[in-house]
Design an enzyme around this catalytic site. Structure first.
Site, PDB file in Angstrom:
ATOM      1  CG  HIS A 107      -1.048   0.571   1.860  1.00 44.30           C
ATOM      2  ND1 HIS A 107       0.190   0.712   2.325  1.00 44.30           N
ATOM      3  CD2 HIS A 107      -1.270  -0.302   1.091  1.00 44.30           C
ATOM      4  CE1 HIS A 107       0.898  -0.191   1.550  1.00 44.30           C
ATOM      5  NE2 HIS A 107       0.100  -0.935   0.878  1.00 44.30           N
ATOM      6  CB  CYS A 135     -22.926   1.395   6.857  1.00 44.10           C
ATOM      7  SG  CYS A 135     -23.223   1.825   4.979  1.00 44.10           S
ATOM      8  N   GLY A 173      10.404   8.416  -0.489  1.00 42.17           N
ATOM      9  CA  GLY A 173      10.152   8.130   0.912  1.00 42.17           C
ATOM     10  C   GLY A 173       9.183   7.001   1.436  1.00 42.17           C
ATOM     11  CB  THR A 174       8.170   4.112   0.158  1.00 44.10           C
ATOM     12  OG1 THR A 174       7.814   2.647   0.590  1.00 44.10           O
ATOM     13  CG2 THR A 174       8.833   4.005  -1.045  1.00 44.10           C
ATOM     14  CG  ASN A 199      13.949   6.888   0.779  1.00 48.77           C
ATOM     15  OD1 ASN A 199      12.907   7.528   1.220  1.00 48.77           O
ATOM     16  ND2 ASN A 199      14.116   5.880   1.659  1.00 48.77           N
ATOM     17  CD  GLU A 201      17.115   5.114   6.140  1.00 48.42           C
ATOM     18  OE1 GLU A 201      17.559   4.762   7.212  1.00 48.42           O
ATOM     19  OE2 GLU A 201      15.969   4.599   5.938  1.00 48.42           O
TER      20      GLU A 201
HETATM   21  P1  OAD Z   1       8.550   3.089   6.234  1.00 53.79           P
HETATM   22  O1  OAD Z   1       8.309   3.710   7.604  1.00 53.79           O
HETATM   23  O2  OAD Z   1       8.634   1.785   6.149  1.00 53.79           O
HETATM   24  O3  OAD Z   1       9.533   4.046   5.208  1.00 53.79           O
HETATM   25  C1  OAD Z   1       9.828   5.232   5.359  1.00 53.79           C
HETATM   26  C2  OAD Z   1      11.012   5.725   4.556  1.00 53.79           C
HETATM   27  O4  OAD Z   1      11.031   7.172   4.349  1.00 53.79           O
HETATM   28  C3  OAD Z   1      12.403   5.266   5.038  1.00 53.79           C
HETATM   29  O5  OAD Z   1      13.136   4.440   3.722  1.00 53.79           O
HETATM   30  C4  OAD Z   1      13.006   6.527   5.458  1.00 53.79           C
HETATM   31  O6  OAD Z   1      14.424   6.415   5.299  1.00 53.79           O
HETATM   32  C5  OAD Z   1      12.647   7.605   4.263  1.00 53.79           C
HETATM   33  N1  OAD Z   1      12.492   8.768   5.170  1.00 53.79           N
HETATM   34  C6  OAD Z   1      12.269   9.124   6.299  1.00 53.79           C
HETATM   35  N2  OAD Z   1      12.246  10.435   6.569  1.00 53.79           N
HETATM   36  C7  OAD Z   1      12.397  10.931   5.289  1.00 53.79           C
HETATM   37  C8  OAD Z   1      12.496  12.469   4.893  1.00 53.79           C
HETATM   38  N3  OAD Z   1      12.382  13.356   5.743  1.00 53.79           N
HETATM   39  N4  OAD Z   1      12.602  12.444   3.555  1.00 53.79           N
HETATM   40  C9  OAD Z   1      12.583  11.346   2.643  1.00 53.79           C
HETATM   41  N5  OAD Z   1      12.551  10.242   2.977  1.00 53.79           N
HETATM   42  C10 OAD Z   1      12.372  10.039   4.497  1.00 53.79           C
HETATM   43  O7  OAD Z   1       7.093   3.735   5.293  1.00 53.79           O
HETATM   44  P2  OAD Z   1       6.459   3.099   4.277  1.00 53.79           P
HETATM   45  O8  OAD Z   1       7.648   2.700   3.055  1.00 53.79           O
HETATM   46  O9  OAD Z   1       5.602   4.176   3.798  1.00 53.79           O
HETATM   47  O10 OAD Z   1       0.939   0.101   5.801  1.00 53.79           O
HETATM   48  O11 OAD Z   1       5.665   1.902   4.783  1.00 53.79           O
HETATM   49  C11 OAD Z   1       4.911   1.165   3.954  1.00 53.79           C
HETATM   50  C12 OAD Z   1       3.729   0.814   4.504  1.00 53.79           C
HETATM   51  O12 OAD Z   1       3.940   0.044   5.732  1.00 53.79           O
HETATM   52  C13 OAD Z   1       2.627   1.812   5.265  1.00 53.79           C
HETATM   53  O13 OAD Z   1       1.799   1.934   4.244  1.00 53.79           O
HETATM   54  C14 OAD Z   1       2.043   1.015   6.264  1.00 53.79           C
HETATM   55  C15 OAD Z   1       3.137   0.310   6.750  1.00 53.79           C
HETATM   56  O14 OAD Z   1       2.778  -0.854   7.591  1.00 53.79           O
HETATM   57  C16 OAD Z   1      -0.213   0.103   6.417  1.00 53.79           C
HETATM   58  O15 OAD Z   1      -0.378   0.500   7.402  1.00 53.79           O
HETATM   59  C17 OAD Z   1      -1.162  -0.878   5.788  1.00 53.79           C
END
Ligand code: OAD
Length: 229
Positions: A107, A135, A173-174, A199, A201
């Site tokens: 990303h 640039c 963590g996604t 994760n 959750e």
């Molecule tokens: P999210 O904010 O959607 O999800 C974060 C995940 O991390 C959730 O499932 C939480 O339960 C988990 N989480 C939180 N704290 C944690 C911890 N301490 N240990 C383990 N897990 C934990 O973030 P992403 O999935 O990364 O894109 O989001 C994907 C994309 O959406 C990002 O790259 C971004 C966003 O829009 C862009 O900006 C292009």
């Protein structure tokens, strides 16, 4: 080279370094509208607003340090070498500051800018991007090196090749809601990989995931790395 393991990380791995995740309680997208800062339309309509948003995030980044989960992935990479690949959805530089070398920022990368005339012109950047920033290769206008919604993520071919051949795919963590990253687990599974999720959750059921490990990244990732054979 065939990968023993392909890792996908999301905002959750950086949460305990003090960086906001995107969704859920107090997430980034509760404070900002995606349409204002993270779409091609936003950049056309109000480039200053978009650049200021990423300037703010870039400026704050040095105060956040890599945590035990980032460091554990470095340890695994040191063990596996080229049989290891780390794909991250995160635009922060915590994996690199921890010491990871084989990282693909699908990303984009907050610490880089891209040329709007030639996307192959990308360069490291630590300051404040303005409307006048040029640039260094061709003098064209710049933009943050961030993959906005509606845009195609980076390194997709390389990632798909690695997923097709890996023994294990691990997502950490996604929230697994943003595609194409959310589809990596079913893709890897279809080609025979074991799929593991670490994760905070976890879903009650997911047919593509073989192993769920619930907990904070700083606790479960080092433990998982320690037991990885
Ligand atoms: P999210 O904010 O959607 O999800 C974060 C995940 O991390 C959730 O499932 C939480 O339960 C988990 N989480 C939180 N704290 C944690 C911890 N301490 N240990 C383990 N897990 C934990 O973030 P992403 O999935 O990364 O894109 O989001 C994907 C994309 O959406 C990002 O790259 C971004 C966003 O829009 C862009 O900006 C292009």
């Amino acid at each position: 080279m065939k990968k023993r393991v392909v890792i996908l990380t999301g905002a959750g791995i950086s949460a305990e370094s003090g960086l906001r995740t995107f969704r859920g309680n107090d997430g980034m997208w509760e404070h900002e509208n995606i349409e204002d800062v993270c779409t091609p339309g936003a950049l056309r309509r109000d480039p200053k607003r978009v650049k200021d948003f990423y300037n703010f995030l870039r400026k704050g980044l040095p105060a956040h340090k890599p945590n035990a989960a980032h460091l554990a992935l470095v340890e695994l990479e040191n063990r596996l070498g080229d049989e290891f690949l780390l794909v991250t959805q995160n635009v922060d530089d915590l994996h690199e500051r921890a010491g990871s070398k084989r990282v693909l920022h699908m990303h984009g990368d907050l610490m880089k800018l891209r040329c709007m005339s030639d996307a192959s012109h990308e360069f490291s950047f630590t300051g404040e991007e303005t409307l006048e920033t040029k640039c260094p290769f061709c003098g064209g206008k710049t933009r943050p090196d961030i993959v906005f919604f509606e845009e195609v993520p980076l390194y997709m071919e390389e990632i798909q090749d690695a997923l097709r051949e890996c023994e294990e795919f691990v997502y950490i963590g996604t929230s697994s809601v943003v595609y194409p990253a959310a589809g990596f687990k079913s893709f890897a599974k279809r080609f025979g990989a074991k799929v593991t999720c670490l994760n905070l959750e976890i879903p009650s059921y997911d047919p593509d995931t073989d192993v769920f490990i619930q907990g904070k990244a700083t606790e479960v990732v080092p433990e998982w790395v320690k037991n990885f054979k």
